[in-house]
Design an enzyme around this catalytic site. Structure first.
Site, PDB file in Angstrom:
ATOM      1  N   ASP A  97       0.876  -1.177   0.000  1.00 55.89           N
ATOM      2  CA  ASP A  97       0.000   0.000   0.000  1.00 55.89           C
ATOM      3  C   ASP A  97       0.915   1.230   0.000  1.00 55.89           C
ATOM      4  O   ASP A  97       1.344   1.674  -1.055  1.00 55.89           O
ATOM      5  CB  ASP A  97      -0.940  -0.102   1.211  1.00 55.89           C
ATOM      6  CG  ASP A  97      -1.930   1.033   1.300  1.00 55.89           C
ATOM      7  OD1 ASP A  97      -2.196   1.681   0.279  1.00 55.89           O
ATOM      8  OD2 ASP A  97      -2.473   1.290   2.402  1.00 55.89           O
ATOM      9  N   ASP A 153      -7.742  -8.615   5.836  1.00 54.77           N
ATOM     10  CA  ASP A 153      -8.861  -8.477   6.764  1.00 54.77           C
ATOM     11  C   ASP A 153      -9.329  -7.046   6.909  1.00 54.77           C
ATOM     12  O   ASP A 153      -8.643  -6.098   6.534  1.00 54.77           O
ATOM     13  CB  ASP A 153      -8.428  -8.961   8.154  1.00 54.77           C
ATOM     14  CG  ASP A 153      -7.476  -7.968   8.819  1.00 54.77           C
ATOM     15  OD1 ASP A 153      -6.472  -7.584   8.173  1.00 54.77           O
ATOM     16  OD2 ASP A 153      -7.733  -7.562   9.957  1.00 54.77           O
TER      17      ASP A 153
HETATM   18  P1  IMP Z   1       1.861  -0.550   3.786  1.00 57.09           P
HETATM   19  O1  IMP Z   1       2.859  -0.607   4.889  1.00 57.09           O
HETATM   20  O2  IMP Z   1       1.133   0.787   3.763  1.00 57.09           O
HETATM   21  O3  IMP Z   1       2.394  -0.918   2.432  1.00 57.09           O
HETATM   22  O4  IMP Z   1       0.709  -1.524   4.157  1.00 57.09           O
HETATM   23  C1  IMP Z   1       0.842  -2.840   4.023  1.00 57.09           C
HETATM   24  C2  IMP Z   1      -0.049  -3.546   5.030  1.00 57.09           C
HETATM   25  O5  IMP Z   1      -1.287  -2.856   5.269  1.00 57.09           O
HETATM   26  C3  IMP Z   1      -0.429  -4.865   4.409  1.00 57.09           C
HETATM   27  O6  IMP Z   1       0.456  -5.869   4.833  1.00 57.09           O
HETATM   28  C4  IMP Z   1      -1.828  -5.085   4.926  1.00 57.09           C
HETATM   29  O7  IMP Z   1      -1.761  -5.799   6.141  1.00 57.09           O
HETATM   30  C5  IMP Z   1      -2.389  -3.723   5.216  1.00 57.09           C
HETATM   31  N1  IMP Z   1      -3.313  -3.252   4.143  1.00 57.09           N
HETATM   32  C6  IMP Z   1      -3.080  -2.278   3.241  1.00 57.09           C
HETATM   33  N2  IMP Z   1      -4.128  -2.117   2.412  1.00 57.09           N
HETATM   34  C7  IMP Z   1      -5.065  -3.009   2.810  1.00 57.09           C
HETATM   35  C8  IMP Z   1      -6.390  -3.337   2.340  1.00 57.09           C
HETATM   36  O8  IMP Z   1      -6.941  -2.781   1.369  1.00 57.09           O
HETATM   37  N3  IMP Z   1      -7.037  -4.318   3.014  1.00 57.09           N
HETATM   38  C9  IMP Z   1      -6.500  -4.977   4.079  1.00 57.09           C
HETATM   39  N4  IMP Z   1      -5.262  -4.713   4.546  1.00 57.09           N
HETATM   40  C10 IMP Z   1      -4.549  -3.733   3.920  1.00 57.09           C
END
Ligand code: IMP
Ligand code: MG
Length: 182
Positions: A97, A153
């Protein structure tokens, strides 16, 4: 809920990822490091498609707090990690994300003497990256929507869905009320 990726599309995507990983690693053992909890379904499917030697370890990472759908502070627990000295490591996460989870994990794993560290995510959200790095392998680029299923989730719910579905704002609001009810 709107289906974003069906069970068939997911399984084709995972098979495609496994082929690319094996082409790059050759016959070398791949040390898969899955990121709990969202990667459990992906890790289970991916390792069974990775023809050839595989080891598996897990780490825990979280940047969400309950019913928030935007990331908070990154929390990492690395005590489940096996010894990575000299290993060819593949970090496996459900979704990229902002990329902060992967950035934090890469920094930690690079300190552990691995021979190489690559990263694989099933999903990447369009236009959300907040770090100057890209995962080595990406299964699917998806629109910027909140998605659940296949391990992902919303406040602990819906990880078990065999497909990937998007929640709209009303569904998130309704789920927030239900999930927080006693
Ligand atoms: P980042 O650190 O912002 O890249 O987020 C990654 C983590 O956020 C992932 O491992 C997911 O656990 C959670 N995440 C991000 N987007 C979503 C989503 O749309 N649904 C569920 N979990 C998400
Ligand atoms: Mg996660």
């Amino acid at each position: 809920m709107q289906i974003v990726l069906s069970q068939e599309e997911l399984s084709e995507g995972v098979a495609r990822l496994a082929r690319r990983v094996r082409e790059d690693f050759g016959r070398q053992p791949v040390t898969v490091v899955g990121v709990l909890t969202g990667s459990i379904v992906l890790v289970a499917d991916l390792i069974r498609s990775l023809d050839g030697p595989v080891r598996v370890g897990m780490v825990w990472a979280s940047s969400y707090r309950g019913t928030d759908t935007t990331p908070g502070q990154l929390d990492l627990r690395l005590d489940l990690l096996p010894d990575l000295t000299g290993q060819h490591v593949l970090i496996v996460d459900d979704i990229f994300d902002t990329g902060r989870t992967l950035e934090g994990l890469l920094a930690e794993l690079h300190k552990r003497g691995a021979a190489s560290v690559r990263s694989l995510v099933l999903l990447r959200k369009t236009g959300r990256a907040a770090v100057p790095l890209a995962p080595t392998y990406v299964g699917f680029d998806i629109p910027d929507q909140f998605v659940v299923g296949y391990g992902l989730d919303f406040d602990g719910a819906w990880r078990h869905l065999p497909y990937l579905a998007a929640l709209d704002a009303d569904e998130i609001e309704a789920a927030r009320r239900t999930l927080s009810a006693p």
